[in-house]
Structure formats: structure tokens, C-alpha cells
Design an enzyme around this catalytic site. Sequence first.
Site, PDB file in Angstrom:
ATOM      1  CB  ILE A   7      -0.916   0.023   1.234  1.00 47.92           C
ATOM      2  CG1 ILE A   7      -1.746  -1.256   1.317  1.00 47.92           C
ATOM      3  CG2 ILE A   7      -1.821   1.254   1.212  1.00 47.92           C
ATOM      4  CD1 ILE A   7      -2.497  -1.431   2.634  1.00 47.92           C
ATOM      5  CG  ASN A  81      -4.016   5.660  -0.257  1.00 52.87           C
ATOM      6  OD1 ASN A  81      -5.163   6.074  -0.284  1.00 52.87           O
ATOM      7  ND2 ASN A  81      -3.111   6.097   0.635  1.00 52.87           N
ATOM      8  CE1 TYR A 146      -7.216  14.507  -5.939  1.00 55.56           C
ATOM      9  CE2 TYR A 146      -9.557  14.999  -6.106  1.00 55.56           C
ATOM     10  CZ  TYR A 146      -8.535  14.183  -5.662  1.00 55.56           C
ATOM     11  OH  TYR A 146      -8.822  13.046  -4.946  1.00 55.56           O
ATOM     12  CE  LYS A 150      -6.886  11.088  -7.103  1.00 53.06           C
ATOM     13  NZ  LYS A 150      -6.094   9.916  -6.661  1.00 53.06           N
TER      14      LYS A 150
END
Length: 279
Positions: A7, A81, A146, A150
Site C-alpha cells: 500500500i 493510494n 485534481y 483523477k
Amino acid sequence: MNKTVLITGASSGIGKATALYFAKNKWNVIATMRNPEKEKELNQYENVLVTELEVTDNDSIQKAIHHGIEQFGKIDAVINNAGYGQQGIFEAVTPEKIRAQFDVNVFGVMNVTRAILPHFRANNSGTVLNITSGAGRVTTPLLSVYSASKFAIEGFSESLAFELNSQNIKVKIVEPGYIATSFYERANQEFAFDPSLEDYKSFSEEMALFFKSFEGGSNLYSSDDVAHVIYTAVTDNTNQLRYIAGPDIEPLFEIRNSKPDQEYVNTLRHLFMPDGFKN
């Protein structure tokens, strides 16, 4: 033998909650972060390896993967993440800030994914799970940079899923809504502001009040809630691509999926634009 997950961005927020969730469910966890020497909780678990990984540094990525395989023998899943949210009027965001946003949120995900794929192909199995955002499918004001990062990961993941299916490797996307974590504290700290852009002043002030109204809502997910969705996505043994993590964004996705394009745009303008700026 217990399975192992790596992770990124596991020092706080969703990343840390996910590391703890997997560890408590008997997975080996490679919890990576930029400053592992500061971590005090995760390194108390015998099945957790806390190690350094900077997603913009390929040597750092390779070392973390090697360290994890050396410790646990194999990696079964990677959760991308690590990331942050650059907010503000686009004209106020400097080119340097834009590059930094894409270096972490886009190229960082690609760097980690590229590094783990030879291991997954050798094992003829594996799962790559990318954390995107509700803002990766539905846009709002002040999130242009942003959202762009994404949206990029949404497209990257969707296409990559076709390719990696041929290698028995799964690709998953988890799309969180608004989650009250340190992610937003950093976003607020790095909010792009340019006092010379007086034309945007009243619009920015009204939008700030609008977004403030989301805080403390009763229908928001916690980091633990998102961790549960991530765990389900990794372990459900399906080819499902997208998982929504937050009831606050479900109505927006329904609008996106059910309406013709311009009607969708008009609906979002009505929802998000201050009254004085609707047209």
C-alpha cells in the site's frame, strides 16, 4: 500462506486505515510511506512491514518491492493510494504545482504499477487497485487540476484492465467521496491563491462557503469505511472494475450515467454554481 498487499501512502488517512484493515484480516502488509521513521502504530504488527517508498522515485519503488518480497516471499496486490488534491482557481495554480499534481497522482501510480507487473506476470496473478475519486468522474469548481489527474487514472485503469486480463491480473478502481482526513488538511494548506485575480474573488468566496457545508455531513464515509470497500474489491474474486466508496457521490454518478451529456452538465451547473453565476 497468507497473502501480501503493498500500500502506498500508508502513513495516514485511507492508506493507514487500509493497512490496518488488511493486517487485522491476516494479510501481510507492506505499508509504504515517505517517512517511515515517524510511524508508531503500524510497526507494532508482526505481519506489517513499514518501509520507505516515494512514488516519484523509481529506485525507492524497486527497493520497497524487493524488501517486501524478501520479507514475505510474494506480493499479491498493490494499492496505489498515495496522492494529494490541488485545489483552487486554475489561473492561480502555477505550472510547477500542476506538474507536481501529475507527478504524484498520475505518474506515481504508473511508476508503481510498472514496477510490480513483472512480479505479477511471473506469478500469473495479482491485483492492482487504484484509488481515484468521485472527482475522477464528476467535476466541481476549483478542482480542475485534481480532477484532471483523477480522470487520467480512471482512463489508465480502464484500458489497463483489458491488457492485464490477458495475464490473469486484475485491475480495480475505488472512488471515494468526501472523506474527513488529513488529505483535505493538506489540500487546504496548498490551496492555490493569487490576490491579483480579483475577478474571481466573489465566486471563490461563495464556493468556499458551499464546500464548507459538506463538512460533518451524516452521509459521509470514514477512512475505515473506504478501507472496507478496498478490502472487498481486492478479495471478491470478480472482474468488477469500479467500486463507489461514499453515499454522497452516488446521486452524482447516477446523474452522470443516466442523463444525456449536456443535461448532465446543466444539472451540475445548477448544483454547484452559486446563484449569481448560473447561466
